[in-house]
Design a protein around this motif. Structure first.
Motif, PDB file in Angstrom:
ATOM      1  N   GLU A 172       1.143  -1.059   0.418  1.00  0.00           N
ATOM      2  CA  GLU A 172       0.087   0.431  -0.383  1.00  0.00           C
ATOM      3  C   GLU A 172       1.096   1.245  -0.132  1.00  0.00           C
ATOM      4  O   GLU A 172       0.632   2.539  -0.154  1.00  0.00           O
ATOM      5  N   LEU A 173       1.970   0.823   0.508  1.00  0.00           N
ATOM      6  CA  LEU A 173       3.121   2.390   0.844  1.00  0.00           C
ATOM      7  C   LEU A 173       3.521   2.549  -0.749  1.00  0.00           C
ATOM      8  O   LEU A 173       3.769   3.946  -0.722  1.00  0.00           O
ATOM      9  N   LEU A 174       4.145   1.755  -0.940  1.00  0.00           N
ATOM     10  CA  LEU A 174       4.524   1.650  -2.482  1.00  0.00           C
ATOM     11  C   LEU A 174       3.600   2.465  -3.478  1.00  0.00           C
ATOM     12  O   LEU A 174       4.071   2.580  -4.525  1.00  0.00           O
ATOM     13  N   ARG A 175       2.306   1.819  -3.009  1.00  0.00           N
ATOM     14  CA  ARG A 175       1.900   3.102  -4.071  1.00  0.00           C
ATOM     15  C   ARG A 175       1.004   4.389  -3.960  1.00  0.00           C
ATOM     16  O   ARG A 175       0.723   5.494  -5.131  1.00  0.00           O
ATOM     17  N   PRO A 194       4.975   7.280   1.744  1.00  0.00           N
ATOM     18  CA  PRO A 194       7.007   7.277   2.108  1.00  0.00           C
ATOM     19  C   PRO A 194       7.116   5.869   1.545  1.00  0.00           C
ATOM     20  O   PRO A 194       7.737   4.691   1.976  1.00  0.00           O
ATOM     21  N   VAL A 195       7.526   5.846   0.334  1.00  0.00           N
ATOM     22  CA  VAL A 195       8.490   4.708  -0.227  1.00  0.00           C
ATOM     23  C   VAL A 195       9.866   3.880   0.479  1.00  0.00           C
ATOM     24  O   VAL A 195      10.278   3.063   0.253  1.00  0.00           O
ATOM     25  N   ALA A 196      10.696   4.912   1.575  1.00  0.00           N
ATOM     26  CA  ALA A 196      10.937   4.079   2.195  1.00  0.00           C
ATOM     27  C   ALA A 196      10.909   3.399   3.540  1.00  0.00           C
ATOM     28  O   ALA A 196      11.436   2.117   3.356  1.00  0.00           O
ATOM     29  N   ASN A 216       2.285   7.366  -6.030  1.00  0.00           N
ATOM     30  CA  ASN A 216       3.527   7.227  -6.478  1.00  0.00           C
ATOM     31  C   ASN A 216       3.513   7.152  -7.995  1.00  0.00           C
ATOM     32  O   ASN A 216       4.493   7.153  -8.846  1.00  0.00           O
ATOM     33  N   VAL A 217       2.399   6.347  -8.075  1.00  0.00           N
ATOM     34  CA  VAL A 217       3.042   5.852  -9.686  1.00  0.00           C
ATOM     35  C   VAL A 217       2.448   7.031 -10.759  1.00  0.00           C
ATOM     36  O   VAL A 217       3.354   7.255 -11.237  1.00  0.00           O
ATOM     37  N   ALA A 218       1.308   7.388 -10.017  1.00  0.00           N
ATOM     38  CA  ALA A 218       0.925   9.179 -10.953  1.00  0.00           C
ATOM     39  C   ALA A 218       2.706   9.551 -11.636  1.00  0.00           C
ATOM     40  O   ALA A 218       2.083  10.154 -12.012  1.00  0.00           O
ATOM     41  N   ALA A 222       5.188  17.693  -5.406  1.00  0.00           N
ATOM     42  CA  ALA A 222       3.556  17.766  -4.391  1.00  0.00           C
ATOM     43  C   ALA A 222       3.905  16.419  -3.661  1.00  0.00           C
ATOM     44  O   ALA A 222       3.050  16.669  -3.121  1.00  0.00           O
ATOM     45  N   VAL A 223       3.747  15.633  -4.273  1.00  0.00           N
ATOM     46  CA  VAL A 223       3.921  13.809  -4.282  1.00  0.00           C
ATOM     47  C   VAL A 223       5.218  13.001  -3.905  1.00  0.00           C
ATOM     48  O   VAL A 223       5.743  12.663  -2.816  1.00  0.00           O
ATOM     49  N   ALA A 224       6.164  13.739  -4.914  1.00  0.00           N
ATOM     50  CA  ALA A 224       7.920  13.338  -4.733  1.00  0.00           C
ATOM     51  C   ALA A 224       8.606  13.759  -3.572  1.00  0.00           C
ATOM     52  O   ALA A 224       8.982  12.691  -3.069  1.00  0.00           O
ATOM     53  N   GLN A 225       8.447  14.531  -3.304  1.00  0.00           N
ATOM     54  CA  GLN A 225       8.744  15.280  -2.018  1.00  0.00           C
ATOM     55  C   GLN A 225       8.581  14.920  -0.111  1.00  0.00           C
ATOM     56  O   GLN A 225       9.173  14.372  -0.172  1.00  0.00           O
ATOM     57  N   PRO A 226       7.227  14.438  -0.038  1.00  0.00           N
ATOM     58  CA  PRO A 226       6.713  14.345   0.976  1.00  0.00           C
ATOM     59  C   PRO A 226       7.233  12.834   1.236  1.00  0.00           C
ATOM     60  O   PRO A 226       6.727  12.062   2.593  1.00  0.00           O
ATOM     61  N   HIS A 227       6.805  11.685  -0.326  1.00  0.00           N
ATOM     62  CA  HIS A 227       7.060  10.728  -0.412  1.00  0.00           C
ATOM     63  C   HIS A 227       8.560  10.366  -0.655  1.00  0.00           C
ATOM     64  O   HIS A 227       8.253   9.120  -0.968  1.00  0.00           O
ATOM     65  N   GLY A 228       9.186  10.638  -0.470  1.00  0.00           N
ATOM     66  CA  GLY A 228      10.637  10.189  -1.136  1.00  0.00           C
ATOM     67  C   GLY A 228      11.109   9.696  -2.440  1.00  0.00           C
ATOM     68  O   GLY A 228      11.544   8.976  -2.448  1.00  0.00           O
ATOM     69  N   LEU A 229      10.181   9.885  -3.208  1.00  0.00           N
ATOM     70  CA  LEU A 229      10.774   9.727  -4.766  1.00  0.00           C
ATOM     71  C   LEU A 229      11.840  10.090  -4.941  1.00  0.00           C
ATOM     72  O   LEU A 229      11.458  11.314  -6.431  1.00  0.00           O
TER      73      LEU A 229
END
Length: 511
Positions: free
Chosen positions: A28-31, A34-36, A219-221, A250-257
């Motif tokens: 679920e987190l991978l989708r 935070p990916v870490a 994350n995929v988006a 907007a997504v990459a920074q908080p989720h560490g992408l």
């Protein structure tokens, strides 16, 4: 003894339940998360499932690898593919394949091949993984097709990657597995982008963004939006590219992408380079490609080096590019990118003394004939044409610039097609019946400078964009003021605001 067995059974059941929970949470987190954290949960799940459900433990490990890649976590990615002794056939060393017929053989060879790739031993990776790629058939399951496609992509086998990922996409759709489709589209669009198939990459990226957003896979988006931004960076204008990049970050920074953020920064720099904002492009790319703590994604940084080298050269910082050319040469020699030899020769031509540049440009063009990629081919033709024109060889320059223009048009690179067209006109190509209106007295170069000044560009920025000296820009600008009867940059801006956009496109002839 019976009590101990029962205790162990209860403990095992609890461990198994906890592992399944960790697996569900990590997925679920991978989708969307935070990916870490996703990587940690998936590694924990794999450890808990190793004894009770080895196939599911492998799926958890592969998902952990995806999370580590998305996060730019080199150590965790390497750890996923670390190979120990085979519990079935006894194969011991990290590079030893399983005995023939061992049920662990396919999984172990995949990990050995991927481990070699992580360590930069692409020849070993090819030797181990190529046979497995050939064994994958159209009847394979969706996961097997996707995994093989991803391996082919990392190995630089771009046509193979596109074929396998296309099959994975068809398999997922026919099975009604809608949730898997966005992730497959992300890899397929990226493979198409790497191969220079920009229109196809854009179509798949836009389809994937819409579906991923509907399914809540943010994350995929973001990954798909980053690919779309890279396509737009050669086709659209800077405001549009910036808007798409804002969506990614907007997504990459908080989720560490890290992967999505890297591609977004590269997209913005590539758009700035195409628009002539060469100093900004060089400054944006410098921390992404240079070794050190701020370097971009461990598996992607080299892709942006050719843009960085060109931006440095055009902004008068050729010395800053020389070290990166040498680092890029190490990457090109690994054989994992079919376009790298041509890009390397172009980079060397850009920084070489004048007496060596022509030989290197021609070498780059010869390498392009051995690999697909119309966009990169056209970039080399444009650079070579510009070099020839500035050495007063207009006939030879026009040949290269015409080819560049057609190449950019074929791959939808409208921004770069405009640059090639302007260079072609400056080299003496007559593109129309003449300029109408107030701009009729100006040369093509003067029209372009006038428009750039009206947009707020400085003389230094214009000089870098046109690869001419600041003094030459000042000379042309004085003539523009005289011809148009204005006294200042502000007056020129007001005048140009009232000139139709179609003026300045059909230009009268050579400078």
């Amino acid at each position: 003894m019976r009590v101990n067995d029962e205790t162990r059974g209860v403990s095992s059941a609890r461990t198994d339940t906890a592992a399944h929970r960790a697996l569900a949470h990590g997925r679920e987190l991978l989708r969307d998360g935070p990916v870490a954290d996703a990587c940690s949960a998936l590694l924990r799940a794999a450890a808990g499932l190793r004894e009770t459900d080895p196939p599911l433990a492998r799926r958890a490990l592969l998902a952990a690898a995806s999370a580590a890649w998305a996060a730019g976590d080199h150590d965790s990615y390497r750890r996923v593919f670390t190979v120990g002794p085979c519990p079935t056939c006894g194969a011991g060393s990290e590079s030893t394949l399983c005995a023939e017929g061992c049920p662990e053989a396919a999984w172990r060879s995949h990990r050995i091949g991927m481990s070699a790739m992580v360590e930069g031993d692409f020849r070993r990776a090819h030797a181990v993984l190529e046979a497995r790629l050939r064994q994958v058939t159209t009847r394979a399951e969706t996961n097997e097709l996707r995994e093989a496609g991803e391996a082919a992509l990392l190995l630089g086998r771009l046509p193979t990657a596109r074929r396998l990922l296309g099959l994975a996409l068809a398999s997922a759709r026919s099975a009604g597995a809608e949730a898997r489709v966005p992730g497959i589209l992300a890899h397929l669009a990226y493979a198409e982008l790497r191969e220079g198939r920009h229109p196809q990459a854009r179509a798949h990226a836009e389809e994937g963004v819409a579906l991923a957003q509907r399914l809540g896979q943010r994350n995929v988006a973001a990954d798909l939006s980053a690919v779309r931004a890279l396509v737009l960076s050669i086709a659209g204008d800077l405001p549009t590219v910036r808007a798409r990049i804002a969506d990614v970050l907007a997504v990459a920074q908080p989720h560490g992408l890290a992967q999505a953020a890297f591609l977004a920064e590269w997209a913005q720099a590539r758009a700035e380079l195409g628009a002539g904002k060469v100093e900004r492009a060089a400054a944006r790319l410098a921390p992404l490609v240079r070794p050190g703590a701020r370097q971009g994604h461990f598996g992607l940084w080299f892709l942006a080096v050719p843009c960085f080298v060109e931006a440095c050269v055009l902004s008068g910082r050729a010395l800053d590019a020389t070290e990166m050319v040498d680092l890029f040469a190490v990457w090109a020699d690994l054989g994992a990118d079919p376009q790298a030899p041509a890009q390397l020769a172009r980079c060397r031509a850009l920084v070489a003394p004048a007496d060596r540049s022509e030989e290197l440009y021609r070498s780059a063009l010869a390498h392009h004939e051995q690999a697909s990629g119309p966009y990169e081919h056209a970039r080399t033709q444009l650079a070579f044409g510009m070099w020839l024109r500035r050495r007063r060889r207009p006939t030879e320059a026009r040949t290269q610039l015409r080819d560049a223009l057609m190449g950019f048009e074929r791959c939808g690179a409208a921004l770069w097609a405009g640059r090639a067209g302007a260079e072609l006109r400056a080299a003496g190509e007559v593109a129309g019946t003449g300029e109408a209106g107030v701009l009729s007295s100006l040369t093509p170069q003067q029209v372009r400078i006038a428009r750039d000044v009206a947009r707020g560009s400085t003389n230094k920025e214009i000089a870098a964009e046109l690869s001419i000296s600041i003094r030459t820009v000042e000379y042309h600008l004085r003539n523009v003021f005289t011809q148009l009867g204005v006294r200042s940059r502000t007056g020129l801006a007001h005048l140009m605001a009232n000139v139709g956009e179609d003026q300045g496109r059909a230009e009268p002839g050579p400078i």
